[in-house]
Design an enzyme around this catalytic site. Sequence first.
Site, PDB file in Angstrom:
ATOM      1  CG  ASN A 124      -4.169   0.706   3.227  1.00 54.89           C
ATOM      2  OD1 ASN A 124      -3.688  -0.228   2.623  1.00 54.89           O
ATOM      3  ND2 ASN A 124      -4.631   1.782   2.622  1.00 54.89           N
ATOM      4  NE  ARG A 169      -6.022  -4.216  -4.292  1.00 52.94           N
ATOM      5  CZ  ARG A 169      -5.091  -3.279  -4.423  1.00 52.94           C
ATOM      6  NH1 ARG A 169      -3.840  -3.619  -4.720  1.00 52.94           N
ATOM      7  NH2 ARG A 169      -5.370  -1.992  -4.217  1.00 52.94           N
ATOM      8  CG  ASP A 170      -3.652  -1.782  -0.741  1.00 52.86           C
ATOM      9  OD1 ASP A 170      -2.604  -2.138  -1.310  1.00 52.86           O
ATOM     10  OD2 ASP A 170      -3.817  -0.636  -0.297  1.00 52.86           O
ATOM     11  CG  HIS A 205      -0.145   2.923   2.632  1.00 47.48           C
ATOM     12  ND1 HIS A 205       0.308   1.632   2.452  1.00 47.48           N
ATOM     13  CD2 HIS A 205      -1.144   3.093   1.719  1.00 47.48           C
ATOM     14  CE1 HIS A 205      -0.380   1.045   1.474  1.00 47.48           C
ATOM     15  NE2 HIS A 205      -1.258   1.920   1.018  1.00 47.48           N
ATOM     16  CB  CYS A 234       3.354  -0.285  -1.982  1.00 52.27           C
ATOM     17  SG  CYS A 234       3.442  -0.027  -3.779  1.00 52.27           S
ATOM     18  CG  HIS A 284      -5.636   4.173  -0.158  1.00 52.31           C
ATOM     19  ND1 HIS A 284      -6.337   3.056  -0.507  1.00 52.31           N
ATOM     20  CD2 HIS A 284      -4.355   3.762   0.031  1.00 52.31           C
ATOM     21  CE1 HIS A 284      -5.530   2.000  -0.545  1.00 52.31           C
ATOM     22  NE2 HIS A 284      -4.316   2.419  -0.216  1.00 52.31           N
TER      23      HIS A 284
END
Length: 298
Positions: free
Chosen positions: A248, A14-15, A208, A239, A206
């Site tokens: 990430n 997803r991310d 990055h 993002c 979380h």
Amino acid sequence: MQPDKVKIVEVGPRDGLQNEKALVPTEIKVALIDQLTDAGFTNIEAASFVSPKWVPQMADGAEVMARIRRRPGTLYSALTPNIKGLDAALAAGADEVVIFGAASEAFSQKNINCSIAESMARFEPVAAAAKERGIRLRASVSCSLGCPYQGDVPVGAVVDLVRRMRELGCDEIDIADTIGVGTPDKVQEVMRAASTEFPLERLSGHFHDTYGHALSNVRASLEVGIRIFHSSVAGLGGCPYAKGATGNVATEALLRMMQSLGVETGIDAGKVAQIGEFISRAVGNRGARSTLSANQAS
């Protein structure tokens, strides 16, 4: 305060994939999730039920969720910004729904076109419906360590949003360094402050890796008691509303780091390395970044 075991949430499907410019075929997404399941992950962020207008890469979320091979004991999560998204996620069989708010007012406006207060009002019915139906609820606090539009984000703003998310009944809350500007000292300050409003064992990191600090920030988080971390296979991600932000921390790098510390993850690192090669080829060779991150972990 080093733990014996940590939980790693794989967010690549997803991310990680949402920022890919070329549409990734549904069958590739399904294959990615199935391989991650086989590698031993107990929590995989699998889909996003946002408007295709805003994130066209995630438009096939329902089909992806219908086709994946599920393993008992693994949570398959979906991002749900509103009631419509929640209903779609529940119909698709999501085990966990994720809401997301920003600690930065400027980022909230750019990302979801509303103020922080307005975003929380939108989340209230989503949270209530999720809890009513017995679905696990997770929240992500974006820009917890810095914002691409306003710069520094006050620790108090992060703590306030964590408190609001707690009041919604969230089971887990992610402290997200959306643009990768966090440093170990600041990470520890924010994590300790957040833990005054929410149990430390249910907070997650979380991070990055925009400036190469992600692994250092993971280590700093371990030192203050964080036991849940997000990562993305092959370092995929970014993002769409934070120019220049990279993905990430690579799952391969995080696994190597945990192995070097003697911390158990329950995940097969060899299989994850193969998955990284698979998805790198599928989306256009990005394996070099994953390999670099893994080397930095040693």
